[in-house]
Design an enzyme around this catalytic site. Structure first.
Site, PDB file in Angstrom:
ATOM      1  N   ARG A  28       0.788  -1.226   0.000  1.00 18.75           N
ATOM      2  CA  ARG A  28       0.000   0.000   0.000  1.00 18.75           C
ATOM      3  C   ARG A  28       0.825   1.283   0.000  1.00 18.75           C
ATOM      4  NH1 ARG A  28      -4.863   0.443   3.629  1.00 18.75           N
ATOM      5  NH2 ARG A  28      -5.630   1.556   1.825  1.00 18.75           N
ATOM      6  N   ASP A  29       2.135   1.201  -0.060  1.00 12.18           N
ATOM      7  CA  ASP A  29       2.957   2.411  -0.131  1.00 12.18           C
ATOM      8  C   ASP A  29       4.227   2.122  -0.921  1.00 12.18           C
ATOM      9  OD1 ASP A  29       3.587   5.068   0.321  1.00 12.18           O
ATOM     10  OD2 ASP A  29       4.524   4.686   2.257  1.00 12.18           O
ATOM     11  N   LEU A  30       4.078   1.371  -2.000  1.00 13.29           N
ATOM     12  CA  LEU A  30       5.236   1.003  -2.812  1.00 13.29           C
ATOM     13  C   LEU A  30       5.629   2.190  -3.679  1.00 13.29           C
ATOM     14  CD1 LEU A  30       7.070  -1.398  -3.268  1.00 13.29           C
ATOM     15  CD2 LEU A  30       5.577  -2.116  -5.116  1.00 13.29           C
TER      16      LEU A  30
END
Length: 79
Positions: A28-30
């Protein structure tokens, strides 16, 4: 950077992503800030970091939409 280096880097990134997805984990935060290289001399050896915003998919609820916003917002500009 040579094309072969980029191909190997992306291959390793996709394999890492596939690995944590196979464990039902969504990062979710790549983003580039969360992709680390173990060595300056070998860009192919990478580590995906910062799973602070990650979430686990629960069996039977895979199709539910995740509503919580997370990560940075980026603007794309066309030249």
């Amino acid at each position: 950077m040579k094309e072969l280096d980029i191909r190997l880097f992306l291959k390793n990134l996709f394999e890492a992503t596939q690995h944590f997805h196979s464990k039902n984990i969504l990062h979710r935060d790549l983003k580039p800030d969360n992709i680390l290289m173990r060595s300056k001399n070998n860009i192919h050896d990478i580590v995906v970091a910062d799973f602070g915003l990650s979430t686990e998919l629960i069996k039977g609820k895979e199709n539910e939409i995740l509503y919580k916003r997370c990560g940075k917002t980026y603007k794309l500009f066309h030249l």
